[in-house]
Design a protein around this motif. Structure first.
Motif, PDB file in Angstrom:
ATOM      1  N   LEU A  81    -152.044  -0.042 -58.468  1.00  0.00           N
ATOM      2  CA  LEU A  81    -150.744   0.523 -58.811  1.00  0.00           C
ATOM      3  C   LEU A  81    -149.273   0.127 -58.428  1.00  0.00           C
ATOM      4  O   LEU A  81    -148.141   0.250 -59.336  1.00  0.00           O
ATOM      5  N   ALA A  82    -149.302   0.257 -56.808  1.00  0.00           N
ATOM      6  CA  ALA A  82    -148.371  -0.416 -55.926  1.00  0.00           C
ATOM      7  C   ALA A  82    -147.547  -2.109 -56.469  1.00  0.00           C
ATOM      8  O   ALA A  82    -148.998  -2.768 -56.673  1.00  0.00           O
ATOM      9  N   PRO A  83    -146.289  -2.477 -56.215  1.00  0.00           N
ATOM     10  CA  PRO A  83    -145.896  -3.400 -56.287  1.00  0.00           C
ATOM     11  C   PRO A  83    -146.468  -4.526 -55.376  1.00  0.00           C
ATOM     12  O   PRO A  83    -147.477  -3.280 -54.406  1.00  0.00           O
ATOM     13  N   PRO A  84    -147.211  -5.925 -55.830  1.00  0.00           N
ATOM     14  CA  PRO A  84    -147.864  -6.909 -54.981  1.00  0.00           C
ATOM     15  C   PRO A  84    -147.242  -6.566 -53.299  1.00  0.00           C
ATOM     16  O   PRO A  84    -148.486  -7.010 -52.484  1.00  0.00           O
ATOM     17  N   GLU A  85    -145.981  -6.065 -52.873  1.00  0.00           N
ATOM     18  CA  GLU A  85    -145.694  -7.098 -51.606  1.00  0.00           C
ATOM     19  C   GLU A  85    -145.876  -5.984 -51.048  1.00  0.00           C
ATOM     20  O   GLU A  85    -145.441  -6.090 -49.703  1.00  0.00           O
ATOM     21  N   VAL A  86    -146.442  -4.542 -51.412  1.00  0.00           N
ATOM     22  CA  VAL A  86    -146.319  -3.683 -50.708  1.00  0.00           C
ATOM     23  C   VAL A  86    -148.094  -3.015 -49.544  1.00  0.00           C
ATOM     24  O   VAL A  86    -149.224  -2.879 -50.442  1.00  0.00           O
TER      25      VAL A  86
END
Length: 234
Positions: A81-86
């Motif tokens: 669900l989160a942005p891929p860089e997190v």
């Protein structure tokens, strides 16, 4: 109107009243004999608080390994669900880290504390902050929330729904093939492996043994520390 989360087969959800802790509710219902697979949760907007009731069929020392399953479920849900860089990591025994800072964690309780005893129930709860607890940025530099890490588009109910699905999938793997696969998935996500730590005890965190116990090296000695020690006792 808060959209109700959709739970996968074998799991069901029950909302707890406002100001009621889902973990406490789950424990009280587990004591009363509620069926395994019920998730109690709050509909609060500032955090995700939820707790899953399980009925293990193994001794506590094996059943407690499901705590790692719940952590993997959280990491995979945030990853989806989160942005891929997190980046999402674990801090043994019970913390979740997002972008290097503590972002909630898990808690757990059972009706027995003897590793060899089979529990009637095991409750595993999650608590993930979505909004800052303080208006002052930097008040707690080692702690964060999902909003501050660029995850403002995620809702607590979306994360709950995803967590239930990923956790059920990994519970299936765990029951089918034991701890090895869970360990292989959990290990790369633990950011203190191989490092000297101060908590829960000073030493070098060597890894986990086949029962999921921490291997802690202190000088020439290596001791084990079990998750059972961190269960919330009634």
């Amino acid at each position: 109107m808060i959209e109700k989360p959709q739970f996968p087969p074998l799991l069901s959800g029950e909302v707890v009243p406002k100001h009621t802790d889902p973990f406490d509710k789950a424990v009280s219902r587990a004591i009363a004999g509620i069926d395994s697979g019920t998730i109690y949760y709050s509909e609060a907007a500032d955090s995700l608080k939820a707790a899953l009731v399980l009925a293990p069929e193994t001794p506590l020392e094996e059943a407690i390994q499901a705590v790692y399953v719940a952590q993997i479920g959280l990491a995979e849900s945030l990853g989806a669900l989160a942005p891929p860089e997190v980046p999402v990591y674990f801090q043994w025994p019970d913390r979740i880290k997002v972008n290097g800072a503590i972002c909630g964690g898990v808690r757990f309780s059972a009706d027995v504390s003897d590793p060899k005893a089979q529990p009637n129930w095991l409750v595993i709860g999650i608590d993930i902050p979505f909004l800052p607890s303080s208006d002052e940025p930097g008040d707690n530099p080692n702690q964060t929330c999902l909003f501050n890490e660029g995850c403002g588009e995620i809702s607590p109910m979306a994360l709950l729904e995803s967590w239930s699905k990923h956790t059920l999938l990994w519970l299936t793997y765990f029951m089918d093939s034991g701890f090895e696969r869970v360990h292989s998935e959990w290990r790369p996500r633990c950011d203190t492996l191989g490092e000297r730590i101060e908590r829960p005890k000073p030493g070098v965190f060597v890894g986990l043994d086949e029962k999921g116990r921490m291997l802690l090296r202190q000088d020439v000695m290596t001791e084990t520390v079990s998750l059972i020690e961190f269960a919330e006792h009634l």
